[in-house]
Every structure is written in C-alpha cells, then in structure tokens.
Motif scaffolding. Sequence first.
Motif, PDB file in Angstrom:
ATOM      1  N   THR A 196      22.969  47.615 105.939  1.00  0.00           N
ATOM      2  CA  THR A 196      24.196  46.721 106.034  1.00  0.00           C
ATOM      3  C   THR A 196      23.962  45.435 105.495  1.00  0.00           C
ATOM      4  N   ALA A 197      25.024  44.911 104.723  1.00  0.00           N
ATOM      5  CA  ALA A 197      24.720  43.478 104.106  1.00  0.00           C
ATOM      6  C   ALA A 197      25.933  42.716 104.243  1.00  0.00           C
ATOM      7  N   TYR A 198      25.966  41.285 103.994  1.00  0.00           N
ATOM      8  CA  TYR A 198      26.851  40.467 104.131  1.00  0.00           C
ATOM      9  C   TYR A 198      26.616  39.477 103.045  1.00  0.00           C
ATOM     10  N   TYR A 199      27.583  38.922 102.513  1.00  0.00           N
ATOM     11  CA  TYR A 199      27.507  37.874 101.379  1.00  0.00           C
ATOM     12  C   TYR A 199      28.779  37.011 101.284  1.00  0.00           C
ATOM     13  N   ASN A 200      28.828  35.704 101.524  1.00  0.00           N
ATOM     14  CA  ASN A 200      30.101  35.027 101.395  1.00  0.00           C
ATOM     15  C   ASN A 200      30.040  34.489  99.900  1.00  0.00           C
ATOM     16  N   SER A 201      30.984  34.838  99.080  1.00  0.00           N
ATOM     17  CA  SER A 201      31.287  34.375  97.571  1.00  0.00           C
ATOM     18  C   SER A 201      32.114  33.216  97.492  1.00  0.00           C
ATOM     19  N   GLY A 202      31.858  32.510  96.486  1.00  0.00           N
ATOM     20  CA  GLY A 202      32.935  31.615  96.395  1.00  0.00           C
ATOM     21  C   GLY A 202      32.197  30.595  95.196  1.00  0.00           C
ATOM     22  N   ALA A 203      33.204  29.892  94.337  1.00  0.00           N
ATOM     23  CA  ALA A 203      32.741  28.721  93.463  1.00  0.00           C
ATOM     24  C   ALA A 203      32.534  27.469  94.265  1.00  0.00           C
ATOM     25  N   ASN A 204      31.590  27.267  95.427  1.00  0.00           N
ATOM     26  CA  ASN A 204      31.550  26.393  96.016  1.00  0.00           C
ATOM     27  C   ASN A 204      31.204  24.793  95.309  1.00  0.00           C
ATOM     28  N   PRO A 205      31.909  23.911  95.233  1.00  0.00           N
ATOM     29  CA  PRO A 205      31.411  22.790  94.303  1.00  0.00           C
ATOM     30  C   PRO A 205      30.323  22.032  95.144  1.00  0.00           C
ATOM     31  N   GLN A 206      29.405  21.504  94.451  1.00  0.00           N
ATOM     32  CA  GLN A 206      28.369  20.465  94.796  1.00  0.00           C
ATOM     33  C   GLN A 206      29.283  19.313  95.019  1.00  0.00           C
ATOM     34  N   ARG A 207      29.491  18.455  96.107  1.00  0.00           N
ATOM     35  CA  ARG A 207      30.073  17.276  96.215  1.00  0.00           C
ATOM     36  C   ARG A 207      28.956  16.241  96.000  1.00  0.00           C
ATOM     37  N   ALA A 208      29.564  14.962  95.559  1.00  0.00           N
ATOM     38  CA  ALA A 208      28.758  13.906  95.574  1.00  0.00           C
ATOM     39  C   ALA A 208      28.421  13.506  97.118  1.00  0.00           C
ATOM     40  N   LYS A 209      27.373  12.956  97.123  1.00  0.00           N
ATOM     41  CA  LYS A 209      26.715  12.587  98.523  1.00  0.00           C
ATOM     42  C   LYS A 209      27.665  11.812  99.305  1.00  0.00           C
ATOM     43  N   ASP A 210      27.829  12.376 100.675  1.00  0.00           N
ATOM     44  CA  ASP A 210      28.599  11.605 101.748  1.00  0.00           C
ATOM     45  C   ASP A 210      30.104  11.423 101.452  1.00  0.00           C
ATOM     46  N   ILE A 211      30.636  12.468 100.624  1.00  0.00           N
ATOM     47  CA  ILE A 211      32.156  12.850 100.482  1.00  0.00           C
ATOM     48  C   ILE A 211      32.514  13.794 101.672  1.00  0.00           C
ATOM     49  N   ASP A 212      33.803  13.232 102.265  1.00  0.00           N
ATOM     50  CA  ASP A 212      34.195  14.139 103.278  1.00  0.00           C
ATOM     51  C   ASP A 212      35.231  14.981 102.721  1.00  0.00           C
ATOM     52  N   PRO A 213      35.036  16.323 102.711  1.00  0.00           N
ATOM     53  CA  PRO A 213      35.870  17.244 101.981  1.00  0.00           C
ATOM     54  C   PRO A 213      37.139  17.475 102.855  1.00  0.00           C
ATOM     55  N   LEU A 259      39.297  15.087 103.610  1.00  0.00           N
ATOM     56  CA  LEU A 259      40.312  13.914 103.520  1.00  0.00           C
ATOM     57  C   LEU A 259      40.291  13.730 102.009  1.00  0.00           C
ATOM     58  N   PRO A 260      41.544  13.046 101.561  1.00  0.00           N
ATOM     59  CA  PRO A 260      41.553  12.695 100.114  1.00  0.00           C
ATOM     60  C   PRO A 260      40.453  11.704  99.743  1.00  0.00           C
ATOM     61  N   VAL A 261      39.890  11.778  98.319  1.00  0.00           N
ATOM     62  CA  VAL A 261      38.719  11.181  97.963  1.00  0.00           C
ATOM     63  C   VAL A 261      39.297  10.399  96.546  1.00  0.00           C
ATOM     64  N   LYS A 262      38.768   9.037  96.457  1.00  0.00           N
ATOM     65  CA  LYS A 262      39.145   8.191  95.300  1.00  0.00           C
ATOM     66  C   LYS A 262      38.850   8.816  93.993  1.00  0.00           C
ATOM     67  N   ALA A 263      39.571   9.077  93.103  1.00  0.00           N
ATOM     68  CA  ALA A 263      38.814   9.726  91.669  1.00  0.00           C
ATOM     69  C   ALA A 263      38.347   8.767  91.049  1.00  0.00           C
ATOM     70  N   GLN A 264      37.177   8.711  91.257  1.00  0.00           N
ATOM     71  CA  GLN A 264      36.302   7.623  90.480  1.00  0.00           C
ATOM     72  C   GLN A 264      35.038   8.422  90.169  1.00  0.00           C
ATOM     73  N   GLN A 265      34.200   8.143  89.338  1.00  0.00           N
ATOM     74  CA  GLN A 265      33.122   8.873  88.772  1.00  0.00           C
ATOM     75  C   GLN A 265      32.068   9.126  89.684  1.00  0.00           C
ATOM     76  N   ASP A 266      31.958   8.014  90.652  1.00  0.00           N
ATOM     77  CA  ASP A 266      30.650   8.223  91.723  1.00  0.00           C
ATOM     78  C   ASP A 266      31.024   9.213  92.439  1.00  0.00           C
TER      79      ASP A 266
END
Length: 938
Positions: free
Chosen positions: A612-629, A631-638
């Motif tokens: 038997t096997a299990y795998y969680n799929s999804g296009a999980n984005p790599q977020r910038a360091k110390d971003i709280d997903p 809550l809303p985030v400022k649209a700045q390059q950093d």
Amino acid sequence: MRPRIVRLRTLTATAALALAAGLLAPQPGSAAADEPPQDTDYCGAQCADVLPPGANGNATLAEILSHRVFGTQPAHANDQLGPYDALSSGYPSLTDDKLTEFFNDASFGVRDGQVASVTRPRDDVTITRDKKYGIPHIKGSTRYGTEFGAGFAAGQDRLWLIDLFRHIGRGELTSFAGGAPANQGLEQQFWPQAPYTEKDLEKQVEYIKSTQGERGKQAMEDAQAYVDGLNSYRVKSKNGRYFPGEYVLTGKIDAITNIGEIEPFKVTDMIALASVVGGLFGNGGGGEVESALSLLKSQEKYGVEKGTKVWESFRARNDPEAVQTIHDGTSFPYAGKPEDARGTAMPDEGSVEREQLVFDREGGAKAAVKDPVKAPKKLKPLQGMYDDGVLPADLFKEDGHKKGMSNALLVSGKHTASGNPVAVFGPQTGYFAPQLLMQQELQGPGISARGVSFAGVGMYVQLGRGQDYAWSATSAGQDITDTYAVELCEPGGGAPTKQSTHYLHHGTCTPMEKLERKNAWKPTLADSTAAGSYRMQVFRTKYGVVTHRASVEGKPVAYVSLRSTYRHEADSIIGFQMLNDPSYVKDASSFMKAAQNISYAFNWFYADSRDTAYYNSGANPQRAKDIDPALPVKAQQDYEWRDFDPESNTSAQTPPNEHPQSVNQDYYISWNNKQAKDFSTAGFGVSAVHRGDLLDGRVKKLTEEGGVTRASLTRAMSEAAVTDLRGEQVLPELLKVVRSEPITDPQQAKAVQQLDAWRKAGAQRNQTAAGSKTYAHPDAVRVMDAWWPLLIEAEFKPGMGKELYDALTAQLGTDESPSAGHGPTGAHAGSAFQYGWWGYADKDLRAVLGQPVKGELGEAYCGEGKLDACRDVLLATLTQAVAKPATEVYPGDDSCKPGEQWCADSIIHRALGGITHGPIQWQNRPTYQQVVEFPKHR
C-alpha cells in the motif's frame, strides 16, 4: 410532490411525447457481437466498484417526456442506485461473498454472455457494453482509435453534461442554459476564479506540448483524438435525432425540423473543463482576507497578544490532536506559522470592500449590482430542467469552503486474512443526475485501466484500477493559494484611490488587465426566466485576480488571489497518463512518481498484491522566508514565491520528498483530514474531532485484531457512513458535564437518557430496517440536531462577544449535520460532518472537566471554564432543544413535509438535466467507490 421537469406551453405532455417518439430514432450500435479479447487481469474477481445512479447520463426528448409523464427511466440511468442504497442497511451481515450484492464486478472486459452491444465508431476501436450496467469497455488497436472511442463513449453517456460544464468553464452558462438565478450564481461564483480568454486556454495546450516532452505531446494528441470522438458522436446523434433532449428544451434544436446545432468541441474546451474540476476538488488555501478580518476581531476583543493566541487556537493549522493519515510521527513541514512573519498586509479597520463583479444588468432576475447572485440556500429537491435553472445552485461553495470530499481505507497485507493489502476507497463528488463522473474501461497501446473520469476529460481513467494495482484520491486542500496586496497607483502620478486600475509592480505603475464576459438569454421551455443580460468584469494583475479593495497602513491596495494551478489546470494530464500506463506503474514507487506529476492538491492512495502507498500531490509553492501563508502578503519582490514568473505563473515548488508520503504503514485512512505532523492545514476546523476519526478508530481496531477482509473493511466504512460524529465523539463529554450532578428536571433527565442510549448503540442515523424510513433512536437524533447549534452559541458567544463569534462562524460554520440545509454542502447532499465546531467544543469541555488537552483553546468558554456554570449552560440549551417540535427541527422543503426526519436527512440527486431520481437513505460515503484486493502481481 413531484417537481416539474419541463414547461411545455404549446403542446400537452402526452402529445409532445408521442411527437418526440416518432421523431427520435433509437441509438445505433445495439446489435450484439462477440466481446473483444480481454487484457491481462490480476485481480481474480476481487475488484468491485459502484457509481450511483448509473452509467447512462443521456436521455432523448422522448425519454425525458416519458420520465416526466410516466416516471420511466432510461436504460442504465439509475440501476446502480439500489445496490448503493442497500449497503446502509445491509452492511452488518456483509461477507466477501455478498459484496457483489452492493458493488459491481470490476474485472476487465465483459464476461461471456453478458455483451449487450458493440459499437465500432472506427475500424480501430470497439465500445462493448455489458448487459447489467451498460458500462463502456473501450478497446483500440491504435492509440488514436482508443482515445477516439473514449470520446465517442463520453458523448453516448454524458454529451449534455459535458456541454454544460464547458460553458461553466468559459463563464457562458446563462447564454447557453438560461438566466435563472441558480445559473447566474454559478457563473458568478466560478468565472472569477479562472477568467480565461481563448488565448489563455491555447497557451495551456502549448505549454503542455512544449515543456512536458514526449508525454506532453502524446497527451495533447490523445486529447485531440478524444475530442474527435466526441464530435463524431455529436454529429451522428444530431443527424440520427437521438441527441439529448435538453437541447430541445433549451431551444438549441427544434424538435420538429431538427434545425439547430450542438457546437463543435475543441481541445480548449477540455482545458476549460479541467479548470472546473480543479476548482471544485483540487484547490486549497485562499480566503486570507477573511482570515485577516477574523484575526483583527480577536485582537480587538482580547488585545494583540492574547487575541492572536485565541485566533491561532481556532485556526488550528497544526493541531496535535488532529487525526492524521500518516500516524507514525513522520514530519512533513509545510505552510506553518513563522515565528516572526514578514510582509503581512493586514487591512485598515473598516476598509475592506469586495470587488464588484456584475454590471449592466437588464431584465431577467434582478440582483444588487455590487454583489454576485446568491444561490438560494433552500433548494428545490430535484433541481433540474424547470423554472429554477439547469444546475443546482450549491454546486460551488459560497462560504469559501472547497468541496473537500472522498475517503479511503487501506490495510497492509501484514494485517489481512489473505496476506494481501485490502483497500476500500473512492471520491465523494456529490450526488448528481447524471454523475459528474463516468465509468469506462480503456484498453489500447500504452493504456490499460478501468474506473471513472470526470465527464469531458476522460482521455484517461482518473480513479480506478490497472492490471495489478488500484488507486484513488481524496481532496487534500493544502495551501496552494495566497493573497497579495498590490499597492495602487495612478499612471500620471496622481493620488490613487481604492478604485484605481493601476498598481505598482517592482516599482512601475502597471495597468491591470480588464477581462469581461457578456451574457444574454431568452426564455426557454426549460427556463421561463424573462429575457435579460448582464456583464461580468474582473481585473487581473501579475499576482492574480482582484478579489477585494482596501487600505493597508493608509495606502489603497487591491487584494488579489494567486493560485499555483492558475493557468496550469491541465498540466496534471501527465500524471493521469502515467497512472493508465501499465509499462510505467509497476509498483508503489512508480505510482508515487506518477502522482508527483499531478498539480492538484490531492491525497493519492495505492494498493497492489504486495504494497500500500500514499502520496500527497500538489503544486506547493516555495514561499519567501518568514511569510505567513494564512494572511495577506504585500506584493513586493522580497515576498514573492521563489523564482516566480508572472508570465507563465510558475515558481519554485517544494521537492517531492517534502510531500507527505508513505509505503506500507499498518493502515491508512483519509477523509479530508490532516495529512501528517507539521503539514499545516489550509483552513479552519481540522481540530481534535474530525470525521476522519470515524474511520481511524474503526480501522485501527480492525488492524490490531488482524485478519482484515474486504468485507470487514467495507463494514467499517459503512458504519462510519451512518454515524453521527457529534454523537460518537462529543456527546460523551457533554453527558459527563450535565451528569456531574444529579439531574432533577424530568424532561432533562429523559432527554439525557435517550441521548445516552443512542450513544451506547453507536450514535447512528440509520433505519430500523431497510425501507422503514424510521430511525432506531428518532428522539435522540432530533434532540441532538436541535441542541447542537444552541449549545455551541451559548457555550462560545457570551465569552467571545457577538463580533468575534460572527467573524469566526463566518470562517467555519458550527454545524453540518445531514439535515442541515444551511451547511456548506446544502440539503440532501450526503456529505456531512466535515465542517463544524466539534473539535472546539471537545477541547473546551475536556478543559472544563479537568481532562488533559493538547493544543488547548486560547480561552475558556463554557461557563468561563467552571464546571457548574458550564453545566447550567448545557442544561438550559438542552431544555430549549427538547421543546423544539420535529416540525421546527426539520422544517420541510419541496421534497419533505415538516417533521419528516428521515426525509430531511435523505440523499437526493441534483438533476443536471431532465432525469431525476428518488431519495435514498443518508450515508456519508464516496459517490464512486472501489473495493479491491489483488491476489497476485505481474
């Protein structure tokens, strides 16, 4: 009362039926012939499945009118509904030998003597249908022929449904099917999520061809062959006058002259369809603006520090008491809360406004210009081809919840009677007539599979079995959608306002892209809504589509939604192609590699004769360091996703080894619960009590006892499917509190006795006998249904205050019992107990009782944490609940009279066309389900 299916203004129903019967010829391909040779099947008649109501989802005008007048059903339209329904009463005595009384034999091919028809749409493909259920078994000698046959069979079984959904995907439903409020509501709920132009859809096709190698090219060739087959059936059905009758009822084709057209299908229609499927079942995250508003209310109530703590305890993104699919302690960190978040864009108080969507409304059903049409909360029970619109209004969520569906139970061979793994699993995609899924078997070069696919994107089997393995999925819902706050600007340098249509992108004032969809409609036989029109409008930025306007730190912003699968809904076709390829999937390892190519947020499960096997799929984005997903985030390059490219909407993604995955754990369960330790959930409610607990406790016990069989695992699923989560998991604590002192009030004492007897009997909502339509403990069930919303409000609202309570209940409704038509799933929908305050109440009550609590709430609520005061609160609300008559607890609707308890719970298939079906017993289980145990392997 039978609701009207059609409105015939110029002909009586009987005359119209006679006319249609003379005009519409029978469908070709009815002559019996020898079945095509079967491919290798290693399941040994130990694979079974079921798809209610049935395989056939098309009906001619004659069949629709006959159904309306005489109650007849087209062949194979509802023949799987009876066996499916019967399991809710028949499971206690279930044995392996009796499984086929409730499930189909899912072996490859069609057995001798069971061939009903063979259709040859081309020389290189045959479509063989069995007598029992009419399932298409498609066998091609060429790859093109196989896929052509899949498209042709899809036309035979789901032509009207496919046409509906391509128009939903394109935001053109009202122009196609009429301007009823339900249709407008669907359009307005879905189109803003994926407001694609034809160029956008073409780019998705080209992206797959140019970036996915040979498999990508093959996938698009397969899609074109599938579309060719679908169009072939479209033309033949039109010329032969056996097309779906809904085309007449909606004015697309004249029944007498046959004048009219069914628009040709294109590959880009399949992309639009894929976006609908992905939006319904494969997305996760979003709703960060609403989360921010509820956090602000908590901070306003308690102060920033304590308010944040309280809010986090209800957000429960990593609750240590939540039931987990991977339960061996393995950690898979993702989307967690950073210690010191950067770039969070909290709105200024009172500044948030939802983006306007609807403009220029003329005629038809009126609605406020500023808000989308709200789908009615109380649906007519057999919503379909009559005045209220073509589609059920609650097909999409209004409250931010995705359709988190499906369940899975798998046990390793170490704990089964045979030594081979056993699996019972399937998607819980809702009850519709016809089903959104369609059954098929595909056998051809590089393809060998049987199972189901979403109608219109059936190039491959999406959930089912191969030669010596089976697979299924549940919606995972992990956070793959973020909200960014783009700072608004004016191109000439003037002062921006919240309504400005330019924004700063990397320091440059950039215009938003304006996208529009104009729809107009006229009255039809199926929809008498007055002629009307309106325009939908959204603005798109490089960070996604605008959803809200606000100010942040005094500056006007637009909140936009950025989803990793946006513009990439069709990419997952590669993973499905691999799952159908017997030369690719040979074991658990290759299965997981295939699942890695699926970008939707799904939990994938696998079983063969060894693993038997299990795998969680999804296009999980790599977020910038110390971003709280959360809550809303400022649209700045950093603060952007790492390596984010707005032109292609791509970014760096978490590597496969960081996705939750496992092989040969003692057992797996999934019911849209938490995946693994430290894998943070995307929304509210994954707490100490979850419907996954109903499966976990039962399967754990079976595994500890050993000797698990297909029947015993199916019994565990079936028992959980008729169990009230509140009664099993929370009622014990409620009773401990109210019994902490002797109960002197006779009415209270009687209610407590009834509830306790029900709890001891299993807290189930099932019939005393098949067809009785009476529960074994009707009074206890009624009291529980009446008590729960009362006790939750009395337990939490006084301590929280109205504003915070309202904000948190807007994030997560308190109740989703089977009869709760106000819940996220709606009335008569089957799926229940996914969204609610069960975990919060359980933690709060255990704290009152002095029992240990991990991940406790940030504040004591019931009686301010005092046992005597909490007891008073519960008994007072229990008294109120007992006083509520059944007619008030179950107020009735167009299907049920007031007070009809069983009927209020019952499942009714929402009609997506002209055919409807009767109600069945409530059961919380997949709408396509497999039971598999492979005895051998290649």
